[in-house]
Design an enzyme around this catalytic site. Structure first.
Site, short mmCIF file in Angstrom:
data_model
loop_
_atom_site.label_atom_id
_atom_site.label_comp_id
_atom_site.label_asym_id
_atom_site.label_seq_id
_atom_site.Cartn_x
_atom_site.Cartn_y
_atom_site.Cartn_z
N ASP A 161 22.32 154.18 -14.87
CA ASP A 161 22.04 152.90 -15.45
C ASP A 161 20.79 152.34 -15.84
O ASP A 161 20.48 151.72 -16.76
CB ASP A 161 22.87 151.99 -14.33
CG ASP A 161 23.23 150.80 -14.67
OD1 ASP A 161 23.16 150.37 -15.92
OD2 ASP A 161 23.66 149.92 -14.07
N GLY B 7 26.53 160.17 -8.17
CA GLY B 7 24.67 160.13 -7.77
C GLY B 7 25.09 158.91 -6.58
O GLY B 7 25.30 159.30 -5.36
N ILE C 248 20.70 161.77 -20.68
CA ILE C 248 21.62 161.45 -21.58
C ILE C 248 21.09 160.06 -22.48
O ILE C 248 21.40 159.85 -23.71
CB ILE C 248 22.93 160.48 -20.70
CG1 ILE C 248 23.99 160.54 -21.86
CG2 ILE C 248 22.03 159.47 -20.06
CD1 ILE C 248 25.34 160.24 -20.93
P1 ADP Z 1 26.83 156.50 -9.87
O1 ADP Z 1 26.57 155.10 -8.97
O2 ADP Z 1 28.13 156.24 -10.70
O3 ADP Z 1 27.00 157.38 -8.85
P2 ADP Z 1 24.39 157.52 -11.02
O4 ADP Z 1 23.45 156.79 -11.91
O5 ADP Z 1 23.63 157.43 -9.35
O6 ADP Z 1 25.59 156.87 -10.90
O7 ADP Z 1 24.62 158.78 -10.78
C1 ADP Z 1 25.47 159.60 -11.64
C2 ADP Z 1 25.19 161.00 -12.29
O8 ADP Z 1 24.37 160.59 -13.39
C3 ADP Z 1 24.20 161.77 -11.10
O9 ADP Z 1 24.77 163.03 -11.21
C4 ADP Z 1 22.98 161.60 -11.66
O10 ADP Z 1 22.04 162.86 -11.10
C5 ADP Z 1 23.20 161.58 -13.02
N1 ADP Z 1 21.98 161.26 -13.77
C6 ADP Z 1 20.93 160.22 -13.60
N2 ADP Z 1 20.07 159.79 -14.25
C7 ADP Z 1 20.60 160.51 -15.27
C8 ADP Z 1 20.08 160.50 -16.83
N3 ADP Z 1 18.91 160.09 -17.37
N4 ADP Z 1 20.97 161.38 -17.50
C9 ADP Z 1 21.91 162.05 -17.45
N5 ADP Z 1 22.45 161.91 -16.08
C10 ADP Z 1 21.88 161.16 -14.86
#
Ligand code: ADP
Length: 188
Positions: free
Chosen positions: A51, A141, A28
């Site tokens: 994040d 995630g 993203i």
């Molecule tokens: P949460 O704490 O809301 O679960 P996470 O960041 O751990 O948030 O994960 C949310 C989703 O984002 C997961 O499906 C993860 O695989 C995905 N994710 C992690 N890094 C990226 C990125 N750089 N771009 C897009 N999606 C990502």
């Protein structure tokens, strides 16, 4: 509704006053859109997963803006299901919309909070006059929400939320997430 399938790209046309939906495999932080949505935590002060990636790519300006929010209107942090915008810092995106997803629970249905993340993020996007917005799969995630259900809630909510945003891109980080979102789009 017609579903156009291409290589790693599904498209669902928008109904009146709703956004078209596009699915893409990718990171993203590399999206060239008006706003990207961050799956943040209540502290707004950074974390792991998407994040961490957003703060790394966007640079210290985003964290400084988050600290300002904590020092002003969000002294106790951002509540689950709410959303707030900051600069996009060094990202291509002009703005980052931070939202806090619910942690998955086996004993309690928190679906309304997850839907609220998508709805509130689009409401904030409207205040920014954003026309293109990229979302990650919020809560799927570290917060352990099952990807199939997370995808269903994401697609259903964006599909039914009135907005001036013309295109919502879901940026799916792995094949499993992409497949779950593709199935949710096909079910529409
Ligand atoms: P949460 O704490 O809301 O679960 P996470 O960041 O751990 O948030 O994960 C949310 C989703 O984002 C997961 O499906 C993860 O695989 C995905 N994710 C992690 N890094 C990226 C990125 N750089 N771009 C897009 N999606 C990502």
């Amino acid at each position: 509704m017609p579903v156009l399938e291409g290589r790693a790209r599904h498209l669902l046309a928008g109904r009146p006053n709703t956004a078209a939906i596009v699915l893409l495999r990718g990171d993203i932080t590399e999206q060239w859109v008006d706003a990207i949505v961050n799956a943040a935590n209540s502290s707004l002060l950074g974390g792991g997963g998407v994040d961490g990636a957003i703060h790394r790519a966007g640079g210290p300006e985003i964290l400084a803006a988050c600290r300002d929010l904590r020092a002003s209107h969000y002294g106790k942090g951002l509540a689950v299901g709410q959303a707030v915008a900051t600069t996009g810092g060094k990202l291509y995106a002009r703005s980052v919309i931070h939202t806090v997803g619910p942690v998955w629970s086996d004993s309690e249905d928190r679906s309304a909070l997850l839907a609220s993340c998508y709805r509130e993020s689009l409401r904030v996007a409207d205040t920014l006059d954003a026309r293109t917005v990229a979302f990650p799969a919020i809560s799927t995630g570290i917060y352990r929400w099952p990807i199939d259900d997370g995808a269903r809630i994401a697609i259903e909510t964006v599909r039914t939320t009135k907005t001036s945003v013309r295109e919502v891109r879901f940026i799916l980080f792995d094949d499993r997430a992409y497949a779950a979102f593709a199935a949710a789009v096909s079910a529409e």
